[in-house]
Design an enzyme around this catalytic site. Sequence first.
Site, PDB file in Angstrom:
ATOM      1  N   TYR A 101       0.856  -1.196   0.000  1.00 26.99           N
ATOM      2  CA  TYR A 101       0.000   0.000   0.000  1.00 26.99           C
ATOM      3  C   TYR A 101       0.883   1.233   0.000  1.00 26.99           C
ATOM      4  O   TYR A 101       1.866   1.305   0.744  1.00 26.99           O
ATOM      5  CB  TYR A 101      -0.893   0.015   1.254  1.00 26.99           C
ATOM      6  N   GLU A 189      -3.753   7.304  -3.699  1.00 27.17           N
ATOM      7  CA  GLU A 189      -3.442   5.967  -3.196  1.00 27.17           C
ATOM      8  C   GLU A 189      -3.108   5.009  -4.323  1.00 27.17           C
ATOM      9  O   GLU A 189      -3.768   5.021  -5.354  1.00 27.17           O
ATOM     10  CB  GLU A 189      -4.673   5.381  -2.470  1.00 27.17           C
TER      11      GLU A 189
END
Length: 377
Positions: A101, A189
């Site tokens: 991530y 993201e």
Amino acid sequence: MKIHEYQARNLFRKYGIPVPDGVVCHSVEEVEKNVPNDEKLRVVKAQVHVGGRGKAGGVKLAKTKAEAVEKAGQILGMDIKGLTVEKVLVADAVDIEKEFYVGLINDRNTKSITLMASAEGGVEIEEVARVSPEKIIKMSIDPVMGLMDWQAREVALQLFDDPKQMRKAAAIFVKLYQLYKETDSSLAEINPLVLTPDKQVLAIDGKMNFDDNALYRQSEILSMREATEDEQKEIAANEKGLSYIKLDGNIGCMVNGAGLAMATMDMIKLYGGEPANFLDIGGSSNPQKVVDAMNILLSDSNVKAVMINIFGGITRCDDVARGLVAALKNIETEIPIVVRLSGTNAKEGLEIIREYGLPNVSTMKEAAQKAIELSQK
Ligand code: GDP
Ligand code: MN
């Protein structure tokens, strides 16, 4: 403002972040037309403004073109968290050795842009933050210096053992930061950022939000706006000088001033109701604004009662009352309306409201209770 994954991927590409190729399709026919007839592994992905598409069945692998067409047929039209899938991204799939991530946010605690990264990629980061917050690495970024290479490497070193992979990831962090800064983003993201078996580091999902207040200077970003029906209403309201946010309840609220609007929503909740929206008509008593606001409220079929709560400071309650009556004469509706007026010329305003035949309430509490009662009939 939100954009779709395929649009985030285009921005990533523009900034040099490696992303697999793909095409956006609005129909099964477009998949037929645009996807080459080969045996390449592809992934068909719902393009909607929510996360967790994978879990919801909106991300499917396809080994052949025929399978891609079939999966697109299943995903198009699907409902994901209340949103209908109107387009899919058919992208080259990759083999995954590991998922990471990476994200950038405006962190209110440190008052700085913060880089977040985790070896727990692929799953929703909120879940990681809840269950094992220590697995999220955070780096505050100095607004003057920006994200420096050594900082990016310091974070990447905690995720990758191999120096080559570490450098690739660090370069991606720096590029993502440039993109974030230059587009007035409020969230960027990559989840997951993947390491492939042949040791490439690639972004295979992208999510970006942008600061609405900066859109005036971000024409390229603004041109990417694909608003949902609810968002279109919010944008249209904005253009008429109203701040409107749709919610899921059944009591429409029309209020002057954002603080009072919040208090009104709280009041409705306190007495067991659910607000259908936030709506601030601002300081003016322009009857047209009231008409516009009423039209917006009544276009939501969930709305079963409307509570109008006006504090007259500069706005005069009698002006508002006249605007309201003029508006109601133009709108045919069976929906009950409760008006509470307080402040400048409230007495005169209430007189006008009473004459028109609306319920007689004086306090916010009474108004909320009455609106809830009427919404249940
Ligand atoms: P999200 O669920 O909305 O976050 O959608 P993602 O694009 O992140 O996809 C969800 C999951 O599907 C990923 O975490 C991967 O595990 C899987 N996935 C997506 N693309 C690929 C791909 O190209 N290859 C493989 N093997 N899995 C993929
Ligand atoms: Mn994802």
